[in-house]
Write a protein that holds these residues in place. Structure first.
Motif, PDB file in Angstrom:
ATOM      1  N   SER A 244       0.886  -1.060   0.009  1.00  0.00           N
ATOM      2  CA  SER A 244       0.075   0.078   0.004  1.00  0.00           C
ATOM      3  C   SER A 244       0.779   1.316   0.122  1.00  0.00           C
ATOM      4  N   THR A 245       0.290   2.312  -0.830  1.00  0.00           N
ATOM      5  CA  THR A 245       1.027   3.374  -0.478  1.00  0.00           C
ATOM      6  C   THR A 245       0.519   4.615   0.591  1.00  0.00           C
ATOM      7  N   ASP A 246      -0.495   4.021   1.083  1.00  0.00           N
ATOM      8  CA  ASP A 246      -1.001   5.062   2.175  1.00  0.00           C
ATOM      9  C   ASP A 246       0.114   5.365   3.074  1.00  0.00           C
ATOM     10  N   GLN A 247       0.171   6.721   3.492  1.00  0.00           N
ATOM     11  CA  GLN A 247       1.242   7.341   4.405  1.00  0.00           C
ATOM     12  C   GLN A 247       1.267   6.311   5.632  1.00  0.00           C
ATOM     13  N   LYS A 248       0.251   6.004   6.114  1.00  0.00           N
ATOM     14  CA  LYS A 248      -0.196   5.216   7.565  1.00  0.00           C
ATOM     15  C   LYS A 248       0.825   3.953   7.364  1.00  0.00           C
ATOM     16  N   THR A 249       1.176   3.346   6.216  1.00  0.00           N
ATOM     17  CA  THR A 249       1.618   2.060   6.175  1.00  0.00           C
ATOM     18  C   THR A 249       2.988   1.823   6.345  1.00  0.00           C
ATOM     19  N   PHE A 250       3.561   3.316   6.092  1.00  0.00           N
ATOM     20  CA  PHE A 250       5.141   3.273   5.970  1.00  0.00           C
ATOM     21  C   PHE A 250       6.058   2.972   7.094  1.00  0.00           C
ATOM     22  N   SER A 251       5.152   3.069   8.283  1.00  0.00           N
ATOM     23  CA  SER A 251       5.896   2.607   9.474  1.00  0.00           C
ATOM     24  C   SER A 251       5.852   0.920   9.743  1.00  0.00           C
ATOM     25  N   ASN A 252       5.116   0.342   8.985  1.00  0.00           N
ATOM     26  CA  ASN A 252       4.855  -1.117   9.011  1.00  0.00           C
ATOM     27  C   ASN A 252       5.964  -1.847   8.006  1.00  0.00           C
ATOM     28  N   ARG A 253       6.836  -2.394   8.767  1.00  0.00           N
ATOM     29  CA  ARG A 253       7.838  -3.324   8.078  1.00  0.00           C
ATOM     30  C   ARG A 253       7.556  -4.236   7.413  1.00  0.00           C
ATOM     31  N   TYR A 254       6.300  -4.832   7.687  1.00  0.00           N
ATOM     32  CA  TYR A 254       5.670  -6.032   6.733  1.00  0.00           C
ATOM     33  C   TYR A 254       4.962  -5.858   5.539  1.00  0.00           C
ATOM     34  N   VAL A 255       4.956  -4.638   5.358  1.00  0.00           N
ATOM     35  CA  VAL A 255       4.409  -3.809   4.102  1.00  0.00           C
ATOM     36  C   VAL A 255       5.618  -3.483   3.023  1.00  0.00           C
ATOM     37  N   HIS A 256       6.567  -3.115   3.428  1.00  0.00           N
ATOM     38  CA  HIS A 256       7.774  -2.492   2.723  1.00  0.00           C
ATOM     39  C   HIS A 256       8.962  -3.217   2.649  1.00  0.00           C
ATOM     40  N   LEU A 257       9.253  -3.991   3.633  1.00  0.00           N
ATOM     41  CA  LEU A 257      10.462  -4.725   3.712  1.00  0.00           C
ATOM     42  C   LEU A 257      10.202  -6.071   3.082  1.00  0.00           C
ATOM     43  N   THR A 258      11.093  -6.666   2.499  1.00  0.00           N
ATOM     44  CA  THR A 258      10.932  -8.079   2.051  1.00  0.00           C
ATOM     45  C   THR A 258      11.897  -8.955   2.631  1.00  0.00           C
ATOM     46  N   ASN A 259      12.704  -8.832   3.604  1.00  0.00           N
ATOM     47  CA  ASN A 259      13.870  -9.429   4.328  1.00  0.00           C
ATOM     48  C   ASN A 259      12.897 -10.735   4.928  1.00  0.00           C
ATOM     49  N   TYR A 260      13.423 -11.965   4.964  1.00  0.00           N
ATOM     50  CA  TYR A 260      12.806 -13.012   5.535  1.00  0.00           C
ATOM     51  C   TYR A 260      12.844 -12.771   6.947  1.00  0.00           C
ATOM     52  N   SER A 261      14.120 -12.311   7.349  1.00  0.00           N
ATOM     53  CA  SER A 261      14.401 -12.199   8.959  1.00  0.00           C
ATOM     54  C   SER A 261      13.243 -11.400   9.491  1.00  0.00           C
ATOM     55  N   VAL A 262      12.673 -10.295   8.848  1.00  0.00           N
ATOM     56  CA  VAL A 262      11.757  -9.607   9.228  1.00  0.00           C
ATOM     57  C   VAL A 262      10.409 -10.069   9.166  1.00  0.00           C
ATOM     58  N   ASN A 263       9.938 -10.560   8.153  1.00  0.00           N
ATOM     59  CA  ASN A 263       8.662 -10.965   7.860  1.00  0.00           C
ATOM     60  C   ASN A 263       8.247 -12.276   8.504  1.00  0.00           C
ATOM     61  N   LYS A 264       9.282 -13.307   8.973  1.00  0.00           N
ATOM     62  CA  LYS A 264       9.065 -14.385   9.659  1.00  0.00           C
ATOM     63  C   LYS A 264       8.408 -14.095  11.091  1.00  0.00           C
ATOM     64  N   LEU A 265       8.480 -12.919  11.282  1.00  0.00           N
ATOM     65  CA  LEU A 265       8.081 -12.513  12.643  1.00  0.00           C
ATOM     66  C   LEU A 265       6.391 -12.257  12.526  1.00  0.00           C
ATOM     67  N   ASN A 266       6.182 -11.974  11.424  1.00  0.00           N
ATOM     68  CA  ASN A 266       4.565 -11.549  11.265  1.00  0.00           C
ATOM     69  C   ASN A 266       3.830 -13.077  11.569  1.00  0.00           C
ATOM     70  N   GLU A 267       2.630 -12.805  12.188  1.00  0.00           N
ATOM     71  CA  GLU A 267       1.885 -13.745  12.350  1.00  0.00           C
ATOM     72  C   GLU A 267       1.012 -14.219  11.246  1.00  0.00           C
ATOM     73  N   LYS A 268       1.012 -13.261  10.065  1.00  0.00           N
ATOM     74  CA  LYS A 268       0.542 -13.770   8.882  1.00  0.00           C
ATOM     75  C   LYS A 268       1.445 -14.350   7.977  1.00  0.00           C
ATOM     76  N   TYR A 269       2.451 -14.512   8.136  1.00  0.00           N
ATOM     77  CA  TYR A 269       3.494 -15.125   7.612  1.00  0.00           C
ATOM     78  C   TYR A 269       3.328 -16.499   7.151  1.00  0.00           C
ATOM     79  N   VAL A 270       3.269 -16.763   5.865  1.00  0.00           N
ATOM     80  CA  VAL A 270       2.762 -18.367   5.197  1.00  0.00           C
ATOM     81  C   VAL A 270       4.135 -19.119   4.690  1.00  0.00           C
ATOM     82  N   ILE A 271       4.443 -20.201   5.446  1.00  0.00           N
ATOM     83  CA  ILE A 271       5.566 -21.103   4.932  1.00  0.00           C
ATOM     84  C   ILE A 271       5.119 -21.789   3.609  1.00  0.00           C
ATOM     85  N   ASN A 272       6.076 -21.811   2.962  1.00  0.00           N
ATOM     86  CA  ASN A 272       5.626 -22.467   1.359  1.00  0.00           C
ATOM     87  C   ASN A 272       6.242 -23.912   1.614  1.00  0.00           C
ATOM     88  N   PRO A 273       5.710 -24.987   1.800  1.00  0.00           N
ATOM     89  CA  PRO A 273       6.220 -26.593   1.961  1.00  0.00           C
ATOM     90  C   PRO A 273       6.680 -26.998   0.759  1.00  0.00           C
TER      91      PRO A 273
END
Length: 536
Positions: A244-273
């Motif tokens: 999203s380009t909404d200004q309110k989302t820019f503090s959300n690392r799960y929206v704008h960063l793609t690092n695995y080490s960051v996103n694996k901490l998100n409860e929405k993260y889905v592992i691909n088996p």
């Protein structure tokens, strides 16, 4: 048990092997010692008399998949040893490279910090932009190194108006997403802290409305001559929340960063088996190519060509510094190689942008998908770079030769002459005469007319290396790679040699092998001059 078996072989009580041991592979050329064949599958161990020489120096960062391959191959992992033949460790100080024995292999080249640190990488690209123009090296988003370039950064900010902008700031030597954040206001940028500020790619290519980047694996086996191999598979890492380009989302690392080490901490993260599935927040690069072709009708070959261009130009930015460091600190061509992790993002026009280069890409396996990519990656790397068995025994005795399926009176162990960095005055004279050639036609045919022992050594190492390519693609040298010669800060003889070799034999490598075999049968490649001068 193994020692007893060896003794029984010597007494003639056991039948000698008549076929080559599966963990040994022969060179294409005579009078070149064999290589160790690495495997992900557990094979019958090499006889103890040979295996006792196969020592690997253990490091805390040696990945599990590397340790497993080594165990399957017959290596012994030791914490401390003066006669280790290989190690997989962190980058070290350049001065420590001088302490490497000629038979030891280390998984880093000196000088790679030139492209491995985010600030130095941008400075290297900037030098190329100044020299060759922005259009040729438009491979990385505009970046500023702070605080040194504070005034230029402020001017860039003001040039785009006083409105809020979007920049990514990150420490120059961080990894795995540490310290990375997005700023929208100038006052959010730290004033004195060393950072790099990189223009945010505002129009990323999206899949399932989600941002992603690519982790590409690139192997460098030599800086001079430059030899680059690109692994055909890799990782596609998705942000775990829709873009999203909404200004309110820019503090959300799960929206704008793609690092695995960051996103694996998100409860929405889905592992691909499944390595072949287009699900979850991590795919393989092969899966991405298939998806783009079938679902988006993208010309993947054209996209791969753009990525190849980006990889080669990035290496051009660091080639001079790396080559100087290798020449200054190493005494054998055998010693070093390097696996890089290129992080690349695609914009909405499918233009690739380099984000950073990792000199110690993670090889940890956290899922079946990781294993499917990284296990064959590491096996192939170890086979490509070519490990010999260390030792000072010139010839194998008859019983030991039979135990690994080799003929007697053949050399089993490493031969330092093949990887010598010293050249004779005659060889130096030939090199100087060709590096001054300004046109390709001036050297393309004549440079191969009278090969020197040093030429032959370079070519047999290269050809033995190429035979091990499976999932790696050779992108430099190729019959077309001479177009990048204009970007070298200094013309190098060995690049000209391999260019001429590729031009002449790329369609019929076997013919080239026969030429080199005729030299090796006579031991021509082992000739060392009475007087030496070190390569420059």
């Amino acid at each position: 048990m193994e020692k007893s078996a060896d003794k029984m072989v010597k007494r003639g009580q056991l039948k000698r092997r008549t076929t080559l041991h599966p963990n040994i592979r022969l060179s294409l050329f005579p009078n070149v010692p064999p290589y160790v064949r690495f495997s992900n599958a557990k094979l019958k161990l090499i006889p103890f008399a040979v295996r006792k020489m196969m020592l690997w120096k253990y490091s805390k960062i040696t990945p599990y998949i590397v340790r497993k391959i080594l165990a399957n191959t017959g290596y012994q992992l030791l914490d401390e040893s003066m006669i280790w033949s290989g190690t997989w460790a962190n980058q070290t100080k350049s001065t420590l490279y001088r302490k490497l024995q000629s038979f030891q292999k280390f998984n880093h080249l000196p000088g790679t910090v030139e492209i491995g640190r985010k600030d130095l990488l941008w400075k290297s690209i900037q030098r190329m932009i100044w020299k060759h123009g922005a259009r040729k090296f438009d491979i990385m988003p505009v970046t500023f190194v702070l605080p040194q370039e504070r005034k230029s950064f402020q001017a860039e900010w003001e040039k785009n108006g006083a409105k809020e902008q979007c920049w990514i700031i990150k420490p120059p030597a961080s990894y795995r997403g540490d310290g990375i954040r997005i700023v929208r206001k100038y006052k959010q940028v730290p004033y004195c802290t060393p950072i790099v500020a990189q223009k945010y790619v505002h129009n990323p290519y999206l899949i399932n409305d989600t941002k992603f980047d690519l982790r590409l694996y690139v192997l460098i086996t030599s800086a001079n001559p430059l030899r680059i191999y690109w692994y055909e598979n890799g990782l596609v890492r998705f942000a775990s929340t829709k873009y999203s380009t909404d200004q309110k989302t820019f503090s959300n690392r799960y929206v704008h960063l793609t690092n695995y080490s960051v996103n694996k901490l998100n409860e929405k993260y889905v592992i691909n088996p499944d390595a072949n599935a287009c699900v979850g927040h991590k795919w393989t690069v092969k899966t991405l190519w298939r998806y783009l072709e079938n679902e988006r009708q993208v010309d993947v070959n054209q996209l791969r060509h753009r990525l190849t261009d980006l990889i080669i130009k990035t290496m051009m930015c660091g080639e001079n510094a790396i080559t100087k460091s290798v020449t200054a600190h190493l005494h054998s061509r055998y010693n070093v190689y390097e696996l890089f992790g290129f992080d690349v993002i695609l914009d909405s026009n499918l233009k690739p942008w380099l984000l950073e280069v990792n000199i110690s890409p993670s090889l940890e396996v956290s899922s079946p998908l990781d294993k499917a990519v990284k296990a064959p990656l590491m096996q192939e790397i170890l086979n490509i770079v070519g490990f010999h068995i260390p030792g000072n025994k010139k010839y194998m005795d008859e019983d030991l030769a039979a135990s690994v399926g080799m003929p007697p009176n053949t050399r089993l162990t490493y031969d330092s002459r093949i990887y010598s960095v010293a050249i004779s005055y005659a060889e130096k004279h030939k090199q100087c005469s060709f590096v001054n050639k300004t046109k390709r036609a001036d050297y393309l045919n004549t440079i191969l007319e009278s090969l020197t022992p040093d030429d032959v050594r370079q070519l047999i190492t290269y050809e033995d290396e190429v035979t091990q390519l499976k999932s790696f693609q050779k992108i430099f040298p190729t019959p077309q790679s001479h177009q990048y010669f204009r970007y070298f800060e200094k013309q190098r003889y060995y690049n000209l040699l391999l260019d001429a070799w590729e031009h002449k034999y790329h369609k019929n490598r076997e013919k080239g092998w026969e030429v080199l075999r005729s030299y090796c049968e006579k031991g021509f490649h082992l000739r060392t001059a009475r007087r030496f001068i070190k390569k420059t």
